[in-house]
Motif scaffolding. Structure first.
Motif, PDB file in Angstrom:
ATOM      1  N   ALA A 139       0.934  -1.360   0.031  1.00  0.00           N
ATOM      2  CA  ALA A 139       0.013   0.108   0.066  1.00  0.00           C
ATOM      3  C   ALA A 139       0.957   1.409  -0.166  1.00  0.00           C
ATOM      4  O   ALA A 139       2.044   1.307   0.697  1.00  0.00           O
ATOM      5  N   ARG A 140       0.390   2.208  -0.625  1.00  0.00           N
ATOM      6  CA  ARG A 140       1.146   3.528  -0.745  1.00  0.00           C
ATOM      7  C   ARG A 140       0.509   4.597  -0.390  1.00  0.00           C
ATOM      8  O   ARG A 140       1.231   5.795  -0.273  1.00  0.00           O
ATOM      9  N   ARG A 141      -0.498   4.574   0.208  1.00  0.00           N
ATOM     10  CA  ARG A 141      -1.445   5.771   0.878  1.00  0.00           C
ATOM     11  C   ARG A 141      -2.544   5.180   1.797  1.00  0.00           C
ATOM     12  O   ARG A 141      -3.080   4.265   1.455  1.00  0.00           O
ATOM     13  N   LEU A 142      -2.641   5.809   2.797  1.00  0.00           N
ATOM     14  CA  LEU A 142      -3.501   5.295   3.932  1.00  0.00           C
ATOM     15  C   LEU A 142      -4.354   6.511   4.306  1.00  0.00           C
ATOM     16  O   LEU A 142      -3.850   7.390   4.909  1.00  0.00           O
ATOM     17  N   SER A 143      -5.746   6.468   4.198  1.00  0.00           N
ATOM     18  CA  SER A 143      -6.510   7.725   4.588  1.00  0.00           C
ATOM     19  C   SER A 143      -7.098   7.411   5.792  1.00  0.00           C
ATOM     20  O   SER A 143      -7.613   6.267   6.065  1.00  0.00           O
ATOM     21  N   SER A 144      -7.457   8.557   6.670  1.00  0.00           N
ATOM     22  CA  SER A 144      -8.219   8.307   7.880  1.00  0.00           C
ATOM     23  C   SER A 144      -9.826   8.368   7.237  1.00  0.00           C
ATOM     24  O   SER A 144     -10.615   7.995   8.227  1.00  0.00           O
ATOM     25  N   GLY A 145     -10.221   8.670   6.300  1.00  0.00           N
ATOM     26  CA  GLY A 145     -11.576   8.836   6.067  1.00  0.00           C
ATOM     27  C   GLY A 145     -12.241  10.147   6.753  1.00  0.00           C
ATOM     28  O   GLY A 145     -11.620  10.868   6.977  1.00  0.00           O
ATOM     29  N   ALA A 146     -13.670   9.676   7.093  1.00  0.00           N
ATOM     30  CA  ALA A 146     -14.306  10.628   8.112  1.00  0.00           C
ATOM     31  C   ALA A 146     -14.124  10.352   9.467  1.00  0.00           C
ATOM     32  O   ALA A 146     -14.555  11.125   9.997  1.00  0.00           O
ATOM     33  N   ASN A 147     -13.176   9.468   9.683  1.00  0.00           N
ATOM     34  CA  ASN A 147     -13.067   9.358  11.286  1.00  0.00           C
ATOM     35  C   ASN A 147     -12.701  10.344  12.015  1.00  0.00           C
ATOM     36  O   ASN A 147     -13.224  10.270  13.128  1.00  0.00           O
ATOM     37  N   ILE A 148     -11.715  11.139  11.611  1.00  0.00           N
ATOM     38  CA  ILE A 148     -11.344  12.265  12.433  1.00  0.00           C
ATOM     39  C   ILE A 148     -12.365  13.276  12.656  1.00  0.00           C
ATOM     40  O   ILE A 148     -12.745  13.867  13.680  1.00  0.00           O
ATOM     41  N   ALA A 149     -13.052  13.442  11.387  1.00  0.00           N
ATOM     42  CA  ALA A 149     -14.072  14.445  11.622  1.00  0.00           C
ATOM     43  C   ALA A 149     -15.530  14.226  12.624  1.00  0.00           C
ATOM     44  O   ALA A 149     -15.756  14.828  13.228  1.00  0.00           O
ATOM     45  N   THR A 150     -15.642  12.781  12.319  1.00  0.00           N
ATOM     46  CA  THR A 150     -16.651  12.238  13.075  1.00  0.00           C
ATOM     47  C   THR A 150     -16.308  12.126  14.594  1.00  0.00           C
ATOM     48  O   THR A 150     -16.985  12.407  15.396  1.00  0.00           O
ATOM     49  N   ALA A 151     -15.187  12.024  14.994  1.00  0.00           N
ATOM     50  CA  ALA A 151     -14.564  11.950  16.396  1.00  0.00           C
ATOM     51  C   ALA A 151     -14.843  13.154  16.838  1.00  0.00           C
ATOM     52  O   ALA A 151     -14.920  13.531  17.934  1.00  0.00           O
ATOM     53  N   THR A 152     -14.352  14.142  16.140  1.00  0.00           N
ATOM     54  CA  THR A 152     -14.301  15.618  16.508  1.00  0.00           C
ATOM     55  C   THR A 152     -15.843  16.021  16.763  1.00  0.00           C
ATOM     56  O   THR A 152     -15.848  16.797  17.955  1.00  0.00           O
ATOM     57  N   LEU A 153     -16.653  15.739  15.983  1.00  0.00           N
ATOM     58  CA  LEU A 153     -18.013  16.099  16.240  1.00  0.00           C
ATOM     59  C   LEU A 153     -18.705  15.311  17.365  1.00  0.00           C
ATOM     60  O   LEU A 153     -19.287  15.942  18.195  1.00  0.00           O
TER      61      LEU A 153
END
Length: 271
Positions: free
Chosen positions: A221-235
């Motif tokens: 793998a060459r790229r790992l995304s957090s997706g919506a996880n950080i935004a969801t956790a922040t909200l």
């Protein structure tokens, strides 16, 4: 906002050539600038988080004018390469998707995500071709990270999903895609097979139970995304703090990770 310099696109491409690019997905200028200040080598947006920040649900429902304004505001405050999640391009018409990609370029981004979702691979290929033509008309290029939802949506029998993903990858590559995003894939054997045979840098999405970043890199793998996880956790944190405040009216918890009023103001002064 002028186009990002060619060096920014070159830098972004190089980040996909070796190692594992960790992308913490931002949803507005403030979150993007905080992520950059913590050492992020590039900034990606989360379509869900960005839509929520603009008062819309995720799912190709965000008005494109709001998207472009948000992208421009992020590009104004960060110096690292910026890539934008365009969902399905907010249209089923390839030409309209190409024009939107041109607008994203004008706003300062060097890359986009473009997904098939519930649509066909034929349509996604047509959109990618339109995006590439739109960028070429501006005398530049755009890194297109083509997302296919075979694993995320559970398309077909589980034992055939790698095969189906690779079949789509070949077509997406031929259409001009620069990267392949396969959210939902988690098994190490599946990641290794896709990474080794897709012919495109593989982007996976962080999920509970997924291998550690170092193992994902070893799998190819060459790229790992957090997706919506950080935004969801922040909200979620906003909800918890608000609940406590509305319950007793007391002061909220102390700032975390040095994120104070003066620190945030200082981060954003260069914009």
């Amino acid at each position: 906002m002028p186009l990002a310099p060619p060096s920014s696109l070159r830098e972004f491409r190089q980040l996909h050539q070796s190692g594992l690019l960790l992308l913490a997905n931002a949803w507005d200028a403030g979150s993007a600038r905080v992520m950059e200040s913590l050492g992020a080598k590039a900034i990606a947006t989360t379509s869900a988080g960005l839509a929520w920040s603009q008062g819309y649900p995720d799912g190709d429902l965000l008005p494109v004018s709001r998207l472009l304004d948000a992208v421009a505001s992020i590009a104004r405050v960060v110096k690292v390469p910026l890539t934008v999640d365009m969902e399905g391009g907010y249209s089923s018409e390839p030409h309209a998707v190409g024009e939107l990609a041109a607008g994203v370029l004008d706003a300062g981004a060097v890359g986009i995500n473009l997904e098939d979702g519930s649509g066909t691979v034929d349509l996604l290929c047509a959109k990618i071709e339109a995006v590439k033509l739109a960028a070429a008309r501006k005398g530049t290029d755009l890194f297109v990270n083509a997302r296919t939802d075979v694993f995320l949506r559970g398309v077909g029998p589980a034992e055939r999903r790698v095969e189906e993903t690779l079949a789509r990858a070949r077509r997406l590559r031929d259409a001009g895609a620069d990267g392949l995003f396969v959210p939902g894939v988690k098994a190490p054997a599946d990641i290794k097979a896709i990474a080794s045979e897709a012919g495109l840098p593989l982007n996976v999405m962080a999920m509970v139970g997924m291998a550690h970043a170092s193992e994902l890199e070893a799998l190819g793998a060459r790229r790992l995304s957090s997706g919506a996880n950080i935004a969801t956790a922040t909200l979620g944190r906003v909800a918890a703090l608000t609940t406590e405040f509305l319950r007793n009216g007391g002061a909220v918890s102390p700032p975390e990770a040095g994120i104070t009023y003066p620190a945030l103001n200082a981060l954003l002064t260069r914009g």
